[in-house]
Design a protein around this motif. Structure first.
Motif, mmCIF file in Angstrom:
data_model
loop_
_atom_site.group_PDB
_atom_site.id
_atom_site.type_symbol
_atom_site.label_atom_id
_atom_site.label_comp_id
_atom_site.label_asym_id
_atom_site.label_seq_id
_atom_site.Cartn_x
_atom_site.Cartn_y
_atom_site.Cartn_z
ATOM 1 N N HIS A 141 -46.003 32.990 8.219
ATOM 2 C CA HIS A 141 -45.829 31.603 8.655
ATOM 3 C C HIS A 141 -45.708 30.699 7.438
ATOM 4 O O HIS A 141 -46.396 30.883 6.429
ATOM 5 N N ALA A 142 -44.860 29.682 7.541
ATOM 6 C CA ALA A 142 -44.507 28.863 6.383
ATOM 7 C C ALA A 142 -45.708 28.215 5.711
ATOM 8 O O ALA A 142 -45.749 28.077 4.485
ATOM 9 N N ALA A 143 -46.723 27.822 6.496
ATOM 10 C CA ALA A 143 -47.851 27.095 5.918
ATOM 11 C C ALA A 143 -49.088 27.953 5.718
ATOM 12 O O ALA A 143 -50.129 27.433 5.300
ATOM 13 N N GLU A 144 -48.999 29.266 5.980
ATOM 14 C CA GLU A 144 -50.211 30.070 5.961
ATOM 15 C C GLU A 144 -50.783 30.242 4.557
ATOM 16 O O GLU A 144 -52.003 30.226 4.378
ATOM 17 N N ALA A 145 -49.931 30.400 3.565
ATOM 18 C CA ALA A 145 -50.439 30.525 2.191
ATOM 19 C C ALA A 145 -51.183 29.265 1.784
ATOM 20 O O ALA A 145 -52.262 29.332 1.175
ATOM 21 N N GLU A 146 -50.649 28.104 2.135
ATOM 22 C CA GLU A 146 -51.318 26.844 1.812
ATOM 23 C C GLU A 146 -52.638 26.729 2.559
ATOM 24 O O GLU A 146 -53.650 26.283 1.990
ATOM 25 N N VAL A 206 -55.631 35.481 0.267
ATOM 26 C CA VAL A 206 -54.816 35.235 -0.930
ATOM 27 C C VAL A 206 -55.419 35.902 -2.160
ATOM 28 O O VAL A 206 -54.895 35.751 -3.266
ATOM 29 N N GLY A 207 -56.534 36.604 -2.004
ATOM 30 C CA GLY A 207 -57.040 37.467 -3.063
ATOM 31 C C GLY A 207 -57.956 36.825 -4.080
ATOM 32 O O GLY A 207 -58.286 37.453 -5.100
ATOM 33 N N THR A 208 -58.439 35.623 -3.822
ATOM 34 C CA THR A 208 -59.238 34.936 -4.841
ATOM 35 C C THR A 208 -60.580 35.622 -5.089
ATOM 36 O O THR A 208 -61.000 35.763 -6.245
ATOM 37 N N ASP A 268 -51.678 42.379 5.976
ATOM 38 C CA ASP A 268 -50.472 41.982 5.253
ATOM 39 C C ASP A 268 -50.928 41.452 3.901
ATOM 40 O O ASP A 268 -51.610 40.432 3.825
ATOM 41 N N THR A 269 -50.569 42.142 2.838
ATOM 42 C CA THR A 269 -51.027 41.765 1.495
ATOM 43 C C THR A 269 -50.002 40.925 0.740
ATOM 44 O O THR A 269 -50.135 40.729 -0.464
ATOM 45 N N SER A 270 -48.999 40.402 1.449
ATOM 46 C CA SER A 270 -47.911 39.700 0.767
ATOM 47 C C SER A 270 -48.364 38.407 0.097
ATOM 48 O O SER A 270 -47.662 37.884 -0.781
ATOM 49 N N LEU A 271 -49.523 37.855 0.489
ATOM 50 C CA LEU A 271 -49.990 36.606 -0.107
ATOM 51 C C LEU A 271 -50.897 36.836 -1.315
ATOM 52 O O LEU A 271 -51.363 35.876 -1.925
ATOM 53 N N ILE A 272 -51.158 38.100 -1.650
ATOM 54 C CA ILE A 272 -51.959 38.412 -2.836
ATOM 55 C C ILE A 272 -51.018 38.691 -3.991
ATOM 56 O O ILE A 272 -50.263 39.666 -3.972
ATOM 57 N N SER A 273 -51.039 37.849 -4.990
ATOM 58 C CA SER A 273 -50.145 38.023 -6.128
ATOM 59 C C SER A 273 -50.638 39.170 -7.008
ATOM 60 O O SER A 273 -51.829 39.268 -7.322
ATOM 61 N N ASP A 274 -49.711 40.047 -7.402
ATOM 62 C CA ASP A 274 -50.084 41.119 -8.329
ATOM 63 C C ASP A 274 -49.743 40.761 -9.771
ATOM 64 O O ASP A 274 -49.892 41.571 -10.671
ATOM 65 N N GLU A 275 -49.313 39.512 -9.990
ATOM 66 C CA GLU A 275 -49.010 39.055 -11.344
ATOM 67 C C GLU A 275 -50.318 38.907 -12.118
ATOM 68 O O GLU A 275 -51.242 38.210 -11.703
ATOM 69 N N GLY A 276 -50.407 39.581 -13.236
ATOM 70 C CA GLY A 276 -51.621 39.552 -14.023
ATOM 71 C C GLY A 276 -52.788 40.251 -13.364
ATOM 72 O O GLY A 276 -53.947 40.009 -13.724
ATOM 73 N N CYS A 277 -52.494 41.118 -12.419
ATOM 74 C CA CYS A 277 -53.539 41.832 -11.676
ATOM 75 C C CYS A 277 -54.308 42.752 -12.626
ATOM 76 O O CYS A 277 -53.712 43.568 -13.337
ATOM 77 N N PRO A 278 -55.638 42.645 -12.687
ATOM 78 C CA PRO A 278 -56.399 43.523 -13.578
ATOM 79 C C PRO A 278 -56.272 44.978 -13.141
ATOM 80 O O PRO A 278 -56.074 45.275 -11.957
#
Length: 275
Positions: A17-22, A57-59, A79-89
């Motif tokens: 959904h468009a606003a779910e990440a926010e 969102v993985g915080t 659904d893990t699409s909202l967890i960024s793997d950028e800089g993931c330890p």
């Protein structure tokens, strides 16, 4: 009997959904400090293996990874699409996992945490029993779920009416049970956990992350609010303006937390939470 509810995230509050990440990011901004304080009180060790059920969102999973550099953290969600793997330890593993059907080996984790997940599971009691099996001896389980009671005493009629309607719709559409947390921590003790405790916190709406999250939650189910409770578009707009106004102050949902420890192996020291 076949349920006519649709599980959380499959239709309502889906990550696509468009606003779910926010919305989830705003919820995290509101409640992460409480969660971190509760986790710190459990005495996290650098070599712990941790599980986050419903990582959003993985915080919190990311924070746990920094606290357990010689252990590992498994962040799960439908659904893990909202967890960024950028800089993931390197010690953080992100996997799609449904706790109602999927499993982990017994005794895998020193810490299991879940926030605002179990209340939406119709099989919550069975999943809780599974989660306890996943704990290693001496491991801790921390559950955080919604407490709706701040709305009951709200002096603001529109805010109270819309907010209670939001929870009623979630109960009807998804089978959510917002009263389950009020029995905390008896469910943990019934599953054999010891050193249990309970704590609650609530954050204000207004010009706050909680206000933003609650507005987005109500707007997501605007059609249901109108159909089931007669809340008009004009009333919803007034509600949205109200709860993001710096001049409006009221409490929103409470986070009720319960924690407990799986009994350690005989002869080994037990690390007790300070609460």
């Amino acid at each position: 009997m076949v349920s006519d509810t649709i599980p959380y995230g499959h239709l309502l509050f889906a990550h696509g959904h468009a606003a779910e990440a926010e919305r989830l990011t705003a919820l995290a901004a509101a409640f992460d400090p409480d969660t971190i304080h509760r986790l710190e009180n459990l005495g996290i060790q650098p070599d712990w293996n941790c599980l986050e059920i419903g990582a959003g969102v993985g915080t919190i999973a990311g924070w746990l990874a920094t606290q357990c550099p010689s252990g590992r953290v498994v962040a799960t969600d439908l659904d893990t699409s909202l967890i960024s793997d950028e800089g993931c330890p390197p010690n953080l593993q992100i996997i799609e996992h449904d706790a109602t059907v999927d499993d982990f080996p017994e005794g895998t984790f020193n810490l299991i945490h879940s926030r605002f997940v179990f209340e939406h599971l119709e099989e919550r009691d069975a999943v809780l029993a599974k989660a306890v099996r996943w704990l290693a001896p001496g491991g801790w389980l921390l559950l955080e779920d919604t407490g709706p009671f701040p709305f009951d005493s709200s002096p603001n009629e529109l805010y109270r009416r819309v907010s209670k309607a939001v929870l009623s719709i979630a109960t009807k559409r998804m089978g959510s049970d917002y009263e389950w947390s009020r029995a905390f921590p008896s469910q943990l003790r019934a599953n054999g956990l010891v050193h249990t405790g309970v704590h609650a916190s609530s954050h204000g709406v207004g010009a706050t992350p909680m206000g933003r999250a609650w507005r987005l939650t109500a707007e997501h189910i605007a059609a249901d609010l109108n159909t089931d409770f007669g809340i008009t578009a004009t009333e919803l707009a007034a509600f949205a303006d109200q709860i993001e106004s710096p001049s409006f102050d009221d409490l929103c949902i409470a986070s009720i937390a319960a924690w407990g420890q799986k009994p350690p192996v005989a002869g080994l020291p037990s690390q007790r939470s300070s609460g």
